[in-house]
Scaffold this active site. Sequence first.
Site, mmCIF file in Angstrom:
data_model
loop_
_atom_site.group_PDB
_atom_site.id
_atom_site.type_symbol
_atom_site.label_atom_id
_atom_site.label_comp_id
_atom_site.label_asym_id
_atom_site.label_seq_id
_atom_site.Cartn_x
_atom_site.Cartn_y
_atom_site.Cartn_z
ATOM 1 N N ASP A 1 53.993 83.184 56.954
ATOM 2 C CA ASP A 1 52.908 83.410 55.795
ATOM 3 C C ASP A 1 52.569 84.871 55.380
ATOM 4 O OD1 ASP A 1 50.460 81.082 55.070
ATOM 5 O OD2 ASP A 1 50.220 83.302 54.541
ATOM 6 N N SER B 1 51.416 85.313 35.043
ATOM 7 C CA SER B 1 51.669 83.879 34.149
ATOM 8 C C SER B 1 50.836 84.243 32.593
ATOM 9 C CB SER B 1 50.596 82.789 34.764
ATOM 10 O OG SER B 1 50.381 81.881 34.004
ATOM 11 N N TYR C 1 42.891 79.740 39.569
ATOM 12 C CA TYR C 1 44.114 80.183 39.597
ATOM 13 C C TYR C 1 44.425 81.345 38.569
ATOM 14 C CZ TYR C 1 49.069 80.182 38.134
ATOM 15 O OH TYR C 1 50.223 80.611 37.826
ATOM 16 N N LYS D 1 45.419 85.490 39.217
ATOM 17 C CA LYS D 1 46.601 86.370 38.448
ATOM 18 C C LYS D 1 45.948 87.657 37.736
ATOM 19 C CE LYS D 1 49.863 83.653 39.673
ATOM 20 N NZ LYS D 1 50.847 84.293 40.694
ATOM 21 N N ARG E 1 42.980 66.964 28.548
ATOM 22 C CA ARG E 1 42.791 67.356 29.957
ATOM 23 C C ARG E 1 41.097 67.846 29.686
ATOM 24 N NH1 ARG E 1 47.941 71.175 31.290
ATOM 25 N NH2 ARG E 1 48.683 69.845 32.960
HETATM 26 N N1 UFG Z 1 50.862 67.430 29.636
HETATM 27 C C1 UFG Z 1 50.859 66.167 29.284
HETATM 28 N N2 UFG Z 1 50.766 65.272 30.385
HETATM 29 C C2 UFG Z 1 50.988 65.457 31.638
HETATM 30 C C3 UFG Z 1 51.343 66.893 32.028
HETATM 31 C C4 UFG Z 1 51.072 67.739 30.883
HETATM 32 O O1 UFG Z 1 50.557 65.734 28.342
HETATM 33 O O2 UFG Z 1 51.191 64.705 32.445
HETATM 34 C C5 UFG Z 1 50.818 68.366 28.701
HETATM 35 C C6 UFG Z 1 49.644 69.325 28.777
HETATM 36 O O3 UFG Z 1 48.625 68.956 28.354
HETATM 37 C C7 UFG Z 1 50.341 70.660 28.156
HETATM 38 C C8 UFG Z 1 51.927 70.603 28.489
HETATM 39 O O4 UFG Z 1 52.255 69.117 28.462
HETATM 40 O O5 UFG Z 1 49.989 70.452 26.558
HETATM 41 C C9 UFG Z 1 52.499 71.582 29.313
HETATM 42 O O6 UFG Z 1 51.438 71.093 30.573
HETATM 43 P P1 UFG Z 1 52.049 71.888 31.980
HETATM 44 O O7 UFG Z 1 51.129 71.391 33.220
HETATM 45 O O8 UFG Z 1 53.400 71.688 32.258
HETATM 46 O O9 UFG Z 1 51.897 73.208 31.707
HETATM 47 P P2 UFG Z 1 50.450 74.137 31.328
HETATM 48 O O10 UFG Z 1 50.879 75.019 30.024
HETATM 49 O O11 UFG Z 1 49.342 73.551 31.424
HETATM 50 O O12 UFG Z 1 50.616 75.342 32.596
HETATM 51 C C10 UFG Z 1 51.390 75.769 32.951
HETATM 52 C C11 UFG Z 1 51.485 76.241 34.431
HETATM 53 C C12 UFG Z 1 50.298 76.957 34.810
HETATM 54 C C13 UFG Z 1 50.217 78.260 34.047
HETATM 55 C C14 UFG Z 1 50.152 77.938 32.479
HETATM 56 C C15 UFG Z 1 49.942 79.165 31.763
HETATM 57 O O13 UFG Z 1 51.586 75.147 35.123
HETATM 58 O O14 UFG Z 1 50.545 77.453 36.061
HETATM 59 O O15 UFG Z 1 51.307 77.326 32.079
HETATM 60 O O16 UFG Z 1 50.422 79.175 30.403
HETATM 61 F F1 UFG Z 1 48.830 78.846 34.223
#
Ligand code: UFG
Length: 344
Positions: free
Chosen positions: A66, A132, A156, A160, A299
């Site tokens: 770690d 990020s 989170y 960053k 969300r």
């Molecule tokens: N989404 C859904 N259903 C799901 C999961 C996601 O509709 O079950 C949608 C989300 O609302 C979003 C898109 O798919 O519109 C992408 O979602 P992700 O969770 O894959 O990615 P995010 O853009 O929310 O987050 C990612 C990383 C984070 C980071 C962020 C920064 O997971 O760690 O990008 O832009 F902080």
Amino acid sequence: MSTESNAAHCVLVTGGAGYIGSHTCCQLLNAGYNAVIIDNFSNADPSVVDAIETITGRRPALVKADLRDAQAVRACFDQYPIDAVIHFAALKAVGESTAKPVEYYEHNLLCTSVLVKEMHSRNVKRLVYSSSATVYGMTNPVPFREDMPISAINPYGWTKVMAEHMLTDLAASDLEWSIALLRYFNPLGAHPSGLIGDDPNGVPANLMPYVNKVAAGILPDLPVFGDDYPTRDGTCIRDYLHVLDLADGHLAALDYIYKHTGIEAVNLGAGVGCSVLDVIHAYERASGQKIPYHITARRPNNADSPESYADTTKAWRLYQWKARRDLDEMCRDSWTFARTRLTK
Ligand code: UFG
């Protein structure tokens, strides 16, 4: 740089058994670098190291430890002639960070500070840091540019932002440091072999691991978080890039920091926005099957920005890097991983 000159370098990859870390190790080894993985396997499986060896024909050195353990980090630097570090290791679940904020601040900032203190004491001053796109917060207009103000909307994200500040202050205090702050957009896909990919524990929080589990018949259907955003089909727009392109971006950044000192924040994205429905349809084409989905509420806490995509000019100007693989290829490789590796 040539494979022969890369062979002179030994790169420590923290969190090297994770999703982005393992793909980056493959590209490093293929390019001739020596790689040492340090990982506590809190969100990765040790078998990933075997998979990296199968893919590349080379086995990275492995230290199971770690990063918060300063003695273990010191022992790792004692054992290997490390001359640069790519620092992935961190807690990264946005929802969990809201439930356990202190753990997130402590873990992510302590890992980074222990690491850079050890590096400093050894005069190893080349660092590629996993930041990020989340640091662009909710108020900047797209496309996001590196000179825009940064902020966050969850613990989170703040870890960053804070780590970026800490490393910026470090680089200002000692001009020998060479640091890349890489702001990732949304990596998808897997190595085309299907041997490594994104397989988080439990019910996935992110889009592609969730789609993978629906496609593999493990979960019944995908919740789409809102179709009432001001976008072309009402679902959120993100900048998806293939994880191997992202890995290649790390090699381009590494090459740059071997040649330059100072600190630079650089976006790693494709520079193109795709909606959630675009991803579902591309995955359907790639897998030859319907992906059942239903529209649910947005969300919680309005946590999704409607649109996020990168201005990629700086990555090209500094690194001559750009994403080369398209959404169809990302989905094809994700599906190969899902159908061969995910078990019910
Ligand atoms: N989404 C859904 N259903 C799901 C999961 C996601 O509709 O079950 C949608 C989300 O609302 C979003 C898109 O798919 O519109 C992408 O979602 P992700 O969770 O894959 O990615 P995010 O853009 O929310 O987050 C990612 C990383 C984070 C980071 C962020 C920064 O997971 O760690 O990008 O832009 F902080």
